[in-house]
Enzyme design. Sequence first.
Site, PDB file in Angstrom:
ATOM      1  N   GLU A   1       0.824  -1.237  -0.027  1.00 58.17           N
ATOM      2  CA  GLU A   1      -0.037   0.025  -0.170  1.00 58.17           C
ATOM      3  C   GLU A   1       1.140   1.014  -0.046  1.00 58.17           C
ATOM      4  OE1 GLU A   1      -3.005   0.224  -0.704  1.00 58.17           O
ATOM      5  OE2 GLU A   1      -3.349  -1.717  -0.730  1.00 58.17           O
TER       6      GLU A   1
ATOM      7  N   TYR B   1      -5.745   6.401   4.890  1.00 60.55           N
ATOM      8  CA  TYR B   1      -6.054   5.498   3.809  1.00 60.55           C
ATOM      9  C   TYR B   1      -5.231   4.198   4.224  1.00 60.55           C
ATOM     10  CZ  TYR B   1      -5.464   2.439  -0.329  1.00 60.55           C
ATOM     11  OH  TYR B   1      -5.686   1.220  -0.811  1.00 60.55           O
TER      12      TYR B   1
ATOM     13  N   ASP C   1      -9.050   6.014  -0.878  1.00 64.23           N
ATOM     14  CA  ASP C   1      -8.115   6.523  -1.754  1.00 64.23           C
ATOM     15  C   ASP C   1      -8.621   7.356  -2.936  1.00 64.23           C
ATOM     16  OD1 ASP C   1      -8.591   4.658  -3.435  1.00 64.23           O
ATOM     17  OD2 ASP C   1      -6.423   3.918  -3.656  1.00 64.23           O
TER      18      ASP C   1
HETATM   19  N1  ADE Z   1      -4.018   0.946  -5.430  1.00 65.09           N
HETATM   20  C1  ADE Z   1      -3.869   1.014  -3.895  1.00 65.09           C
HETATM   21  N2  ADE Z   1      -4.130  -0.126  -3.326  1.00 65.09           N
HETATM   22  C2  ADE Z   1      -4.351  -1.261  -4.236  1.00 65.09           C
HETATM   23  C3  ADE Z   1      -4.341  -2.641  -4.185  1.00 65.09           C
HETATM   24  N3  ADE Z   1      -4.375  -3.212  -2.850  1.00 65.09           N
HETATM   25  N4  ADE Z   1      -4.567  -3.231  -5.339  1.00 65.09           N
HETATM   26  C4  ADE Z   1      -4.347  -2.546  -6.557  1.00 65.09           C
HETATM   27  N5  ADE Z   1      -4.248  -1.182  -6.542  1.00 65.09           N
HETATM   28  C5  ADE Z   1      -4.226  -0.492  -5.345  1.00 65.09           C
END
Ligand code: ADE
Length: 371
Positions: free
Chosen positions: A53, A136, A154
């Site tokens: 993340e 987030y 997000d």
């Molecule tokens: N963008 C942010 N977190 C994500 C996730 N876990 N999988 C794919 N795109 C992302």
Amino acid sequence: MSDRNRGNAGDFSDRPPAIFASLPALIVDWYRKNRRRLPWRETVSPYRTLISEIMLQQTRVEAVKPYFDRFLSLFPDVAALACADDDLLYKAWEGLGYYSRARNLKKCAREIVDRFGGVIPSSYSDLLSLPGIGPYTAGAVAAFAYGEPVAAVDGNVLRVTARITAETGDVLLPAVKNRLTALVSSLVPDDAPGDFGQGLIELGALICLPNRPPKCDLCPVRALCQGYEKRIAGTLPVRGKKAERKRDRRTVLVVRSGTRTLLHKRPARGLLAGLWEFPNFSGGFSEKEALDAVRAFGLEPLRVVPLEPSKHLFTHIEWQMTGYLILVGEPDLPLPDGFVMPETEDLLSRYAIPSAFSAYTRRLREPLPRQ
Ligand code: ADE
């Protein structure tokens, strides 16, 4: 507040409108059938979720993929990350940008060791108390890895929910963001918080696309989407204008002596803190000014070759760079503080040089011009 900013999507702080009651099940079901196979989804753990993340902030999934497994093999757990060698850490991050994320990850790992005995906490508020972890990421780790029923909102989720609710307020305004976050929070299903949260992100990546018309004909929640019903989904989300980036002209010096190249360590605070760089200066230098700067390092220039201009965008600043390749004789005095002159091969494999300099780093793979 203007009407545009106030928006029109209603207040979701209490209970979600009945119209959205079926949304969680539709999202979870669609996600389970359509999710992409991504490295951090193959095996899930709090540490893997935390690292992925943080890497995924401001960075595309495709760009993160090659970094994730490599990073995990270098720093397999919180304890290893907490005592990571900084140069190795930054080298593992080289090319991902926003290096403060890597620095904060190490700080975060240290605090997890000190305050939580090395175990990543599961509660949203404990997670939020850690360095580099915002609402987030705290929501993502709690929900995706621990199954806590909390929201992870997000930019993707803001876009998706602004469209679903036909929110015409500016999603960057706290009042609008809070309203959409409250809606998502009120919808998180107790039995599948992770799949719901990742499902909203996945819908944003595959169907409800950014900066392009959404693929409404493929959308699992089209029947309840207010933006679709009002035919305005493609115009949403509304985002206020960001402040213009400040332009900074800089001169970059690639100083080489035989098989060695000069590097400088950036200060411990500020932009690109603690990373290595080619010596560089504010302003567009003439050849003479560039040579004088090299002499001031105690080096003797033998030849200068102008390099191509290049540009790099940071969040708030744009660097407009010109460069010079300057061949120098063997240094016969110690280099000034903060400077090193490693073997160029070593430099390329061991020193993290931010991608802001990539036009010049590339030059190191080319043979030296003849003197
Ligand atoms: N963008 C942010 N977190 C994500 C996730 N876990 N999988 C794919 N795109 C992302």
